[in-house]
Design a protein around this motif. Structure first.
Motif, PDB file in Angstrom:
ATOM      1  N   THR A 229     -68.078  79.965  99.857  1.00 27.76           N
ATOM      2  CA  THR A 229     -67.825  81.378 100.140  1.00 27.76           C
ATOM      3  C   THR A 229     -66.309  81.605 100.176  1.00 27.76           C
ATOM      4  OG1 THR A 229     -67.738  81.056 102.524  1.00 27.76           O
ATOM      5  CG2 THR A 229     -69.910  81.492 101.571  1.00 27.76           C
ATOM      6  N   TRP A 230     -65.922  82.872 100.088  1.00 28.75           N
ATOM      7  CA  TRP A 230     -64.493  83.218 100.159  1.00 28.75           C
ATOM      8  C   TRP A 230     -63.891  82.676 101.447  1.00 28.75           C
ATOM      9  CZ3 TRP A 230     -61.749  86.277 103.666  1.00 28.75           C
ATOM     10  CH2 TRP A 230     -60.434  86.615 103.263  1.00 28.75           C
ATOM     11  N   LYS A 231     -64.654  82.801 102.539  1.00 31.02           N
ATOM     12  CA  LYS A 231     -64.214  82.329 103.859  1.00 31.02           C
ATOM     13  C   LYS A 231     -63.986  80.812 103.852  1.00 31.02           C
ATOM     14  CE  LYS A 231     -65.271  83.775 108.427  1.00 31.02           C
ATOM     15  NZ  LYS A 231     -66.296  84.085 109.450  1.00 31.02           N
ATOM     16  N   GLU A 232     -64.907  80.108 103.213  1.00 36.52           N
ATOM     17  CA  GLU A 232     -64.806  78.649 103.151  1.00 36.52           C
ATOM     18  C   GLU A 232     -63.616  78.204 102.312  1.00 36.52           C
ATOM     19  OE1 GLU A 232     -69.479  77.362 103.832  1.00 36.52           O
ATOM     20  OE2 GLU A 232     -68.798  77.863 101.800  1.00 36.52           O
ATOM     21  N   LYS A 233     -63.344  78.938 101.242  1.00 37.97           N
ATOM     22  CA  LYS A 233     -62.175  78.635 100.399  1.00 37.97           C
ATOM     23  C   LYS A 233     -60.884  78.804 101.198  1.00 37.97           C
ATOM     24  CE  LYS A 233     -64.270  79.650  95.944  1.00 37.97           C
ATOM     25  NZ  LYS A 233     -64.616  80.732  95.018  1.00 37.97           N
ATOM     26  N   LYS A 234     -60.804  79.885 101.971  1.00 39.64           N
ATOM     27  CA  LYS A 234     -59.637  80.153 102.831  1.00 39.64           C
ATOM     28  C   LYS A 234     -59.496  79.040 103.861  1.00 39.64           C
ATOM     29  CE  LYS A 234     -57.661  83.629 101.159  1.00 39.64           C
ATOM     30  NZ  LYS A 234     -56.361  83.267 100.573  1.00 39.64           N
ATOM     31  N   TRP A 235     -60.635  78.660 104.482  1.00 38.26           N
ATOM     32  CA  TRP A 235     -60.623  77.606 105.499  1.00 38.26           C
ATOM     33  C   TRP A 235     -60.101  76.293 104.910  1.00 38.26           C
ATOM     34  CZ3 TRP A 235     -63.095  72.908 105.424  1.00 38.26           C
ATOM     35  CH2 TRP A 235     -62.992  72.154 106.602  1.00 38.26           C
ATOM     36  N   LEU A 236     -60.565  75.956 103.713  1.00 34.61           N
ATOM     37  CA  LEU A 236     -60.150  74.716 103.057  1.00 34.61           C
ATOM     38  C   LEU A 236     -58.652  74.738 102.778  1.00 34.61           C
ATOM     39  CD1 LEU A 236     -60.796  71.978 101.742  1.00 34.61           C
ATOM     40  CD2 LEU A 236     -61.421  73.205  99.652  1.00 34.61           C
ATOM     41  N   GLU A 237     -58.171  75.847 102.256  1.00 35.90           N
ATOM     42  CA  GLU A 237     -56.749  76.020 101.940  1.00 35.90           C
ATOM     43  C   GLU A 237     -55.903  75.778 103.193  1.00 35.90           C
ATOM     44  OE1 GLU A 237     -54.504  79.865 100.411  1.00 35.90           O
ATOM     45  OE2 GLU A 237     -56.255  79.428  99.142  1.00 35.90           O
ATOM     46  N   GLU A 238     -56.301  76.419 104.296  1.00 39.41           N
ATOM     47  CA  GLU A 238     -55.587  76.276 105.571  1.00 39.41           C
ATOM     48  C   GLU A 238     -55.638  74.848 106.081  1.00 39.41           C
ATOM     49  OE1 GLU A 238     -53.527  78.311 107.276  1.00 39.41           O
ATOM     50  OE2 GLU A 238     -53.772  79.432 105.402  1.00 39.41           O
ATOM     51  N   THR A 239     -56.810  74.259 106.034  1.00 39.90           N
ATOM     52  CA  THR A 239     -57.013  72.907 106.569  1.00 39.90           C
ATOM     53  C   THR A 239     -56.212  71.880 105.770  1.00 39.90           C
ATOM     54  OG1 THR A 239     -59.224  73.571 107.241  1.00 39.90           O
ATOM     55  CG2 THR A 239     -58.782  71.209 107.234  1.00 39.90           C
ATOM     56  N   VAL A 240     -56.152  72.045 104.454  1.00 35.73           N
ATOM     57  CA  VAL A 240     -55.385  71.129 103.604  1.00 35.73           C
ATOM     58  C   VAL A 240     -53.899  71.248 103.922  1.00 35.73           C
ATOM     59  CG1 VAL A 240     -54.713  70.634 101.231  1.00 35.73           C
ATOM     60  CG2 VAL A 240     -57.111  71.018 101.772  1.00 35.73           C
ATOM     61  N   LYS A 241     -53.410  72.496 104.067  1.00 36.78           N
ATOM     62  CA  LYS A 241     -51.996  72.744 104.435  1.00 36.78           C
ATOM     63  C   LYS A 241     -51.682  72.041 105.752  1.00 36.78           C
ATOM     64  CE  LYS A 241     -51.174  77.313 102.831  1.00 36.78           C
ATOM     65  NZ  LYS A 241     -51.181  78.680 103.399  1.00 36.78           N
ATOM     66  N   GLU A 242     -52.521  72.319 106.740  1.00 29.89           N
ATOM     67  CA  GLU A 242     -52.426  71.753 108.087  1.00 29.89           C
ATOM     68  C   GLU A 242     -52.340  70.235 108.028  1.00 29.89           C
ATOM     69  OE1 GLU A 242     -53.729  73.453 112.137  1.00 29.89           O
ATOM     70  OE2 GLU A 242     -52.258  73.917 110.620  1.00 29.89           O
ATOM     71  N   LYS A 243     -53.234  69.634 107.282  1.00 30.40           N
ATOM     72  CA  LYS A 243     -53.323  68.173 107.144  1.00 30.40           C
ATOM     73  C   LYS A 243     -52.045  67.602 106.557  1.00 30.40           C
ATOM     74  CE  LYS A 243     -57.714  65.948 107.113  1.00 30.40           C
ATOM     75  NZ  LYS A 243     -58.553  64.996 106.388  1.00 30.40           N
ATOM     76  N   THR A 244     -51.470  68.274 105.552  1.00 26.98           N
ATOM     77  CA  THR A 244     -50.261  67.776 104.888  1.00 26.98           C
ATOM     78  C   THR A 244     -49.094  67.780 105.854  1.00 26.98           C
ATOM     79  OG1 THR A 244     -51.064  69.400 103.284  1.00 26.98           O
ATOM     80  CG2 THR A 244     -49.512  67.764 102.492  1.00 26.98           C
ATOM     81  N   VAL A 245     -48.993  68.795 106.715  1.00 27.52           N
ATOM     82  CA  VAL A 245     -47.907  68.891 107.680  1.00 27.52           C
ATOM     83  C   VAL A 245     -48.000  67.765 108.701  1.00 27.52           C
ATOM     84  CG1 VAL A 245     -46.928  70.281 109.546  1.00 27.52           C
ATOM     85  CG2 VAL A 245     -47.596  71.378 107.402  1.00 27.52           C
ATOM     86  N   HIS A 246     -49.219  67.517 109.206  1.00 31.05           N
ATOM     87  CA  HIS A 246     -49.400  66.519 110.269  1.00 31.05           C
ATOM     88  C   HIS A 246     -49.564  65.097 109.761  1.00 31.05           C
ATOM     89  CE1 HIS A 246     -50.536  70.245 112.523  1.00 31.05           C
ATOM     90  NE2 HIS A 246     -49.658  69.686 113.338  1.00 31.05           N
ATOM     91  N   GLU A 247     -49.570  64.938 108.432  1.00 25.96           N
ATOM     92  CA  GLU A 247     -49.784  63.606 107.865  1.00 25.96           C
ATOM     93  C   GLU A 247     -48.656  62.644 108.225  1.00 25.96           C
ATOM     94  OE1 GLU A 247     -50.474  62.942 103.446  1.00 25.96           O
ATOM     95  OE2 GLU A 247     -52.221  64.120 104.084  1.00 25.96           O
TER      96      GLU A 247
END
Ligand code: 4GN
Length: 257
Positions: A229-247
């Motif tokens: 869903t559009w919501k899930e795509k947004k969530w994935l985008e945010e989560t991937v960004k988040e993950k890269t910062v905290h990696e």
């Protein structure tokens, strides 16, 4: 379903066919798998089944005669369905193909060895060439076992009420979410708290998110075909960004360039 497996090493199938779910399916008469030795079909005095390749090169080729005679004998004994040769040059196997094969009356599987089977046997008796993936085995037996196992799961009655073909990887185009069982904490590692909450909507949401994240990380090719869903795509985008910062910063101590 009635399956014959042509092999130079039919004993390889013994424990595979007797154990666990397939063992039970066979004793219950849901599945009839007969490993068939190719060697007795050889016309040669010493029952040879292989010979040197015309044109030269390393290794041996499985001769056409014993294979073609064996398949024709099986056909005369009422073995129906496609004759499938397992080989790395075959069409890649998919879950869709597995389901289609489970609706067949049976199949005859051909297990190759050495450098492969004389092309004339393939042309005469093989209906389909199937590959499990881009890797090479010493023989087709392990691939045949994987195919039998995958197909048997869709034969009515083979899976008990506890086991399902529904909610697993690929059925909704995503990889499975992680599973946990007791104890709640083991060697300092805790089960994700949401799974202990009893809040079923939250649990479903968490599992769906884990599936999406895993699929993104391991099989981005599947994600393109799945229906996020559009919501899930947004969530994935945010989560991937988040993950890269905290990696963790990459370890470059061994890097020479
Ligand atoms: C199948 C067979 C890999 C697969 C195999 C596969 C036996 N290896 N990827 N090995 O499904 C030459 C003759 C190699 C038969 C073949």
């Amino acid at each position: 379903m009635k399956i014959a497996v042509l092999s130079l090493f039919p004993e390889m199938f013994d424990s595979f066919l007797s154990a666990s779910i397939l063992g039970r399916a066979r004793t219950e008469g849901l599945l009839d798998v007969r490993p068939v030795d190719i060697r007795p079909y050889s016309d040669k005095k010493h029952k040879n089944t292989d010979d040197y390749p015309f044109g030269g090169g390393a290794g041996m080729v499985m001769m056409a005669q014993p294979i073609v005679d064996a398949v024709r004998d099986l056909r005369s004994q009422d073995y129906a369905g496609p004759c499938i040769y397992l080989s790395p040059r075959g069409t890649p196997l998919t879950q869709k193909k597995v389901v289609a094969l489970s609706a067949q009356e049976g199949m005859i599987l051909l297990c190759g060895h050495y450098e492969g089977v004389d092309q004339r046997a393939i042309d005469l008796v093989v209906d389909e060439e199937i590959s499990l993936g881009d890797f090479v085995l010493t023989g087709g037996e392990v691939a045949a076992m994987a195919l039998i196992d995958a197909v048997a799961r869709y034969v009515p009655g083979v899976l008990g009420s506890g086991e399902s073909t529904e909610e697993e990887s690929f059925s909704d185009g995503l990889l499975e979410y992680p599973q946990y069982s007791r104890p709640e904490e083991w060697h300092g590692k805790k089960v994700p708290p949401v799974l202990l909450s009893g809040h079923h909507a939250n649990i479903e949401k968490w599992r769906r998110e884990q599936s999406i994240l895993r699929t993104y990380e391991r099989r981005p090719d599947l994600l393109e075909k799945s229906s996020l869903t559009w919501k899930e795509k947004k969530w994935l985008e945010e989560t991937v960004k988040e993950k890269t910062v905290h990696e963790e910063p990459e370890d470059v101590t061994e890097c020479t360039n």
